[in-house]
Design an enzyme around this catalytic site. Structure first.
Site, PDB file in Angstrom:
ATOM      1  N   GLU A 179      -8.522   3.643  -3.299  1.00  0.00           N
ATOM      2  CA  GLU A 179      -8.509   1.871  -3.395  1.00  0.00           C
ATOM      3  C   GLU A 179      -8.890   1.174  -2.431  1.00  0.00           C
ATOM      4  O   GLU A 179      -8.878   1.687  -0.904  1.00  0.00           O
ATOM      5  CB  GLU A 179      -7.201   1.847  -3.805  1.00  0.00           C
ATOM      6  CG  GLU A 179      -6.754  -0.121  -3.818  1.00  0.00           C
ATOM      7  CD  GLU A 179      -5.147  -0.459  -3.980  1.00  0.00           C
ATOM      8  OE1 GLU A 179      -4.059  -0.177  -2.936  1.00  0.00           O
ATOM      9  OE2 GLU A 179      -4.544  -0.499  -4.289  1.00  0.00           O
TER      10      GLU A 179
ATOM     11  N   SER B   8       0.981  -1.545   0.010  1.00  0.00           N
ATOM     12  CA  SER B   8       0.286   0.267  -0.066  1.00  0.00           C
ATOM     13  C   SER B   8       1.202   1.511   0.562  1.00  0.00           C
ATOM     14  O   SER B   8       2.438   1.513   0.994  1.00  0.00           O
ATOM     15  CB  SER B   8      -1.074   0.326   1.157  1.00  0.00           C
ATOM     16  OG  SER B   8      -0.309  -0.517   2.498  1.00  0.00           O
TER      17      SER B   8
ATOM     18  N   GLU C 225       6.281  -0.131  -4.968  1.00  0.00           N
ATOM     19  CA  GLU C 225       4.904  -0.880  -6.246  1.00  0.00           C
ATOM     20  C   GLU C 225       4.162  -0.805  -5.233  1.00  0.00           C
ATOM     21  O   GLU C 225       4.077  -1.258  -4.398  1.00  0.00           O
ATOM     22  CB  GLU C 225       5.207  -2.020  -6.773  1.00  0.00           C
ATOM     23  CG  GLU C 225       6.729  -1.784  -7.340  1.00  0.00           C
ATOM     24  CD  GLU C 225       7.085  -1.801  -8.603  1.00  0.00           C
ATOM     25  OE1 GLU C 225       5.593  -1.581  -9.082  1.00  0.00           O
ATOM     26  OE2 GLU C 225       8.584  -1.495  -9.606  1.00  0.00           O
TER      27      GLU C 225
ATOM     28  N   CYS D 221      -2.773  -5.061  -8.219  1.00  0.00           N
ATOM     29  CA  CYS D 221      -3.158  -3.174  -8.210  1.00  0.00           C
ATOM     30  C   CYS D 221      -3.535  -2.129  -9.263  1.00  0.00           C
ATOM     31  O   CYS D 221      -3.476  -1.625  -9.833  1.00  0.00           O
ATOM     32  CB  CYS D 221      -1.217  -2.998  -7.772  1.00  0.00           C
ATOM     33  SG  CYS D 221      -0.196  -3.338  -9.579  1.00  0.00           S
TER      34      CYS D 221
ATOM     35  N   GLY E  12       4.750   1.896   1.958  1.00  0.00           N
ATOM     36  CA  GLY E  12       5.354   2.506   0.945  1.00  0.00           C
ATOM     37  C   GLY E  12       6.336   3.806   1.842  1.00  0.00           C
ATOM     38  O   GLY E  12       7.189   3.803   1.704  1.00  0.00           O
TER      39      GLY E  12
HETATM   40  P1  NAD Z   1       0.065  -3.765   2.820  1.00  0.00           P
HETATM   41  O1  NAD Z   1       1.348  -2.375   2.288  1.00  0.00           O
HETATM   42  O2  NAD Z   1      -0.452  -3.565   3.618  1.00  0.00           O
HETATM   43  O3  NAD Z   1       1.840  -4.672   3.172  1.00  0.00           O
HETATM   44  C1  NAD Z   1       2.462  -4.874   2.585  1.00  0.00           C
HETATM   45  C2  NAD Z   1       3.659  -5.882   3.317  1.00  0.00           C
HETATM   46  O4  NAD Z   1       4.622  -4.914   3.902  1.00  0.00           O
HETATM   47  C3  NAD Z   1       3.311  -6.650   4.260  1.00  0.00           C
HETATM   48  O5  NAD Z   1       4.319  -8.048   4.110  1.00  0.00           O
HETATM   49  C4  NAD Z   1       3.248  -6.303   5.235  1.00  0.00           C
HETATM   50  O6  NAD Z   1       3.699  -7.534   6.593  1.00  0.00           O
HETATM   51  C5  NAD Z   1       4.379  -4.942   5.217  1.00  0.00           C
HETATM   52  N1  NAD Z   1       4.749  -4.115   5.868  1.00  0.00           N
HETATM   53  C6  NAD Z   1       3.293  -3.625   6.795  1.00  0.00           C
HETATM   54  N2  NAD Z   1       3.498  -2.523   7.298  1.00  0.00           N
HETATM   55  C7  NAD Z   1       5.055  -2.283   7.342  1.00  0.00           C
HETATM   56  C8  NAD Z   1       6.324  -1.117   7.909  1.00  0.00           C
HETATM   57  N3  NAD Z   1       5.305  -0.425   8.637  1.00  0.00           N
HETATM   58  N4  NAD Z   1       7.250  -1.395   7.362  1.00  0.00           N
HETATM   59  C9  NAD Z   1       7.937  -2.003   6.704  1.00  0.00           C
HETATM   60  N5  NAD Z   1       6.574  -3.084   6.113  1.00  0.00           N
HETATM   61  C10 NAD Z   1       5.457  -3.556   6.502  1.00  0.00           C
HETATM   62  O7  NAD Z   1       0.298  -4.517   1.346  1.00  0.00           O
HETATM   63  P2  NAD Z   1      -1.321  -5.508   1.517  1.00  0.00           P
HETATM   64  O8  NAD Z   1      -2.680  -5.542   1.819  1.00  0.00           O
HETATM   65  O9  NAD Z   1       0.002  -7.079   1.930  1.00  0.00           O
HETATM   66  O10 NAD Z   1      -1.098  -5.925  -0.120  1.00  0.00           O
HETATM   67  C11 NAD Z   1      -2.418  -4.841  -1.052  1.00  0.00           C
HETATM   68  C12 NAD Z   1      -1.722  -3.576  -1.758  1.00  0.00           C
HETATM   69  O11 NAD Z   1      -0.255  -3.886  -2.275  1.00  0.00           O
HETATM   70  C13 NAD Z   1      -2.654  -2.735  -2.222  1.00  0.00           C
HETATM   71  O12 NAD Z   1      -2.293  -1.096  -1.602  1.00  0.00           O
HETATM   72  C14 NAD Z   1      -2.285  -2.854  -3.900  1.00  0.00           C
HETATM   73  O13 NAD Z   1      -2.286  -1.827  -4.490  1.00  0.00           O
HETATM   74  C15 NAD Z   1      -1.051  -3.390  -3.377  1.00  0.00           C
HETATM   75  N6  NAD Z   1       0.121  -3.940  -4.821  1.00  0.00           N
HETATM   76  C16 NAD Z   1       0.507  -3.089  -5.437  1.00  0.00           C
HETATM   77  C17 NAD Z   1       1.386  -3.758  -6.460  1.00  0.00           C
HETATM   78  C18 NAD Z   1       2.209  -3.360  -7.965  1.00  0.00           C
HETATM   79  O14 NAD Z   1       2.694  -3.755  -8.119  1.00  0.00           O
HETATM   80  N7  NAD Z   1       2.245  -1.733  -7.566  1.00  0.00           N
HETATM   81  C19 NAD Z   1       0.922  -5.104  -6.901  1.00  0.00           C
HETATM   82  C20 NAD Z   1       0.040  -5.779  -6.019  1.00  0.00           C
HETATM   83  C21 NAD Z   1      -0.102  -4.960  -4.576  1.00  0.00           C
END
Ligand code: NAD
Length: 491
Positions: free
Chosen positions: A393, A238, A259, A293, A242
């Site tokens: 989203e 997310s 990403e 995504c 990021g």
């Molecule tokens: P998320 O951001 O909640 O988590 C992603 C990862 O980050 C997980 O492994 C999580 O444990 C870790 N994380 C969470 N908090 C963190 C922190 N403070 N520091 C470091 N790491 C941390 O996302 P999600 O719910 O797993 O996935 C869905 C999101 O991913 C959606 O927003 C989607 O659009 C995005 N996504 C983007 C792409 C792309 O290529 N742009 C592809 C697939 C998914």
């Protein structure tokens, strides 16, 4: 030792970390239980719930492995990735069933993810032979000037649950080919798929310490950002996370590749083939239950054909059979978690309160499905372009329809969000299509086809808040995992 398996047809798997060359429990001894979102009675795994201490142990192992790994060279490292591709292909069905049980996506979607992963691994392996620099003209006589790439060092790879195999593969493979050593932290929702992938890399020859796997949640990711020996973080997830990673790493100039999310539009102009557009939009919006995504979540449609298109979208969405991804006749699987289901239902409720109309769906599905997180395919009409559902989203099977007045107005609405991941345009007029390509602020564009993804050798890239840093899945990926060196040699 491989992740320990417990006997039984639907076995609960104990999923452990992989540090140096050992499969091990989290230092705390804690585990998390993971259930199948399409059948909550099905416990898929118990995975290590790691802490900063495990992250540090993994980084230490990765650092120690680095010199020998760098010395091996990209061609030999590429061969290991190529062998991994073969091993993943041999275990195609096992990977696909695991993905479906952990994530909920349809088995055929999971098979597609495995096939795409194999193609990505093969492509990246071959790139090892091209990982060179340039020879350049020199200002001085009898002098050669050249550029070379060197690996940046230890990298942390932090991944989401929605492509639990493909996204880790498209990070681990270039990291290893480039000569980096890896600490991989997958989503806590999909640990088993991650462990199977690491098994394949290890069996293919990824030597001790070059690929470490640490399961867990935010705490592990946060630790990786802080450990000074980590030279770069490649993250998919997310925007909020990021941004947190980038901000936390900025004081020590941490290299990041981010990403992130999308609020992707399909722009339908008055001259479009409406049947073909509706088919493509439904595929882009409801494939993988909208959890991509690049999933289409907004339709921006010319007023002249608005009614006709909404009727087609509603008919097609309502006809989708909702069910467990393992069932051959299911056409829409569950969303991944209770949290995701709640976000979808809340988003719809708020949109309706703001004046939108659910022409189909809008609610949870309980009848005729196992106990799971099933959401009816939802088409919302009359959505205001500035409303929450049109701007944010929500990551589920919910499609918002917004009216526009011709091309310029449509492009204005398409671009009116903070994201810029993907978009699709539907028109029979090439001039409209190319104007849209010129003016849409998104990384991955499609004309008269579903607006999702691209091919393995093309950049996986977003604009605006969807992306930061070099793209993945293309030659651009080396600009993240390597840094340039120059040399001037007089003779
Ligand atoms: P998320 O951001 O909640 O988590 C992603 C990862 O980050 C997980 O492994 C999580 O444990 C870790 N994380 C969470 N908090 C963190 C922190 N403070 N520091 C470091 N790491 C941390 O996302 P999600 O719910 O797993 O996935 C869905 C999101 O991913 C959606 O927003 C989607 O659009 C995005 N996504 C983007 C792409 C792309 O290529 N742009 C592809 C697939 C998914």
């Amino acid at each position: 030792m491989e992740p320990r398996r417990i006997a039984g047809r639907r076995a609960v798997v104990e999923v452990r970390n992989h540090i140096e060359d050992r499969w091990c429990d989290a230092e705390s001894g804690r585990t998390r239980e993971n259930r199948n979102p399409g059948d909550l009675a099905d416990i898929v795994s118990r995975s290590a719930d790691s802490t900063a201490a495990d992250a540090l142990a993994a980084v230490t192992a990765a650092q120690a492995a680095l010199p020998a790994w760098r010395a091996l060279g990209p061609v030999r490292r590429g061969e290991i990735v190529m062998r991994t591709a073969r091993l993943v292909a041999e275990r195609r069905q096992e990977f696909a069933e695991t993905i479906t049980r952990e994530h909920g996506k349809l088995l055929r979607e999971a098979l597609g993810e495995v096939d795409r992963t194999v193609a990505l691994l093969e492509y990246t392996a071959g790139e090892g032979r091209r990982l060179g620099g340039a020879t350049l003209p020199a200002d001085d006589p009898r002098t050669m000037a050249l550029t070379r790439r060197e690996p940046i060092g230890v990298v942390g790879l932090v991944t989401p649950w929605n492509f639990p195999l493909a996204i880790p593969a498209w990070k681990v493979a270039p990291a290893l080919v480039a000569g980096c050593s890896v600490v991989f932290k997958p989503s806590p929702l999909t640990p088993l798929t991650a462990a199977l992938l690491v098994e394949c890399f290890v069996a293919a020859g990824a030597v001790s310490g070059v690929l470490n796997l640490v399961h867990g949640g935010a705490e592990v990711g946060e630790a990786l950002v802080k450990i000074p020996a980590v030279a770069g973080i490649s993250f998919t997830g997310s925007v909020e996370v990021g941004r947190a990673i980038h901000t936390a790493g900025a004081p020590r100039f941490l290299r990041t590749q981010l990403e992130m999310g999308g609020k992707n539009a399909a722009l339908v102009l008055a001259d479009a083939d409406l049947d073909a557009a509706a088919d493509a939009i439904v595929a882009g919006a409801f494939g993988q239950a909208g959890q991509r995504c690049s999933a289409t979540s907004r339709v921006v449609v010319d007023r002249a054909v608005h009614g006709e298109l909404v009727r087609r979208l509603a008919e097609r969405a309502a006809a989708l059979r909702v069910g467990d991804g393992m069932e051959a006749d299911s056409q829409l699987g569950p969303v991944v978690s209770a949290e995701r289901l709640r976000a979808c239902l809340d988003g719809v409720r708020q949109a309706v309160a703001e004046g939108a109309v659910a022409v189909t769906g809008g609610e949870r599905v309980n009848e005729g499905v196992p106990d799971g997180y099933f959401m009816a395919p939802t088409v919302l009409d009359g959505v205001r372009p500035d409303s929450y559902i049109a701007q944010e989203e929500i990551f589920g099977p919910v499609l918002s329809v917004i009216e526009c007045d011709g091309l310029d107005d449509g492009l204005r609405i398409v671009n009116s969000v903070r994201y810029g991941m993907a978009a699709a345009v539907f028109t029979r007029d090439p001039a409209f299509a190319f104007t849209a390509l010129d003016r849409i602020d998104a990384g991955m564009l499609h004309v008269n086809r579903p607006g999702v993804g691209a091919y393995p050798h093309m950049p996986h890239i977003g604009a605006k808040e969807s992306q930061y840093g070099p793209a993945e899945c293309s030659p651009q990926v080396w600009d993240f995992y390597t840094e340039w060196r120059t040399a001037c040699i007089s003779y």
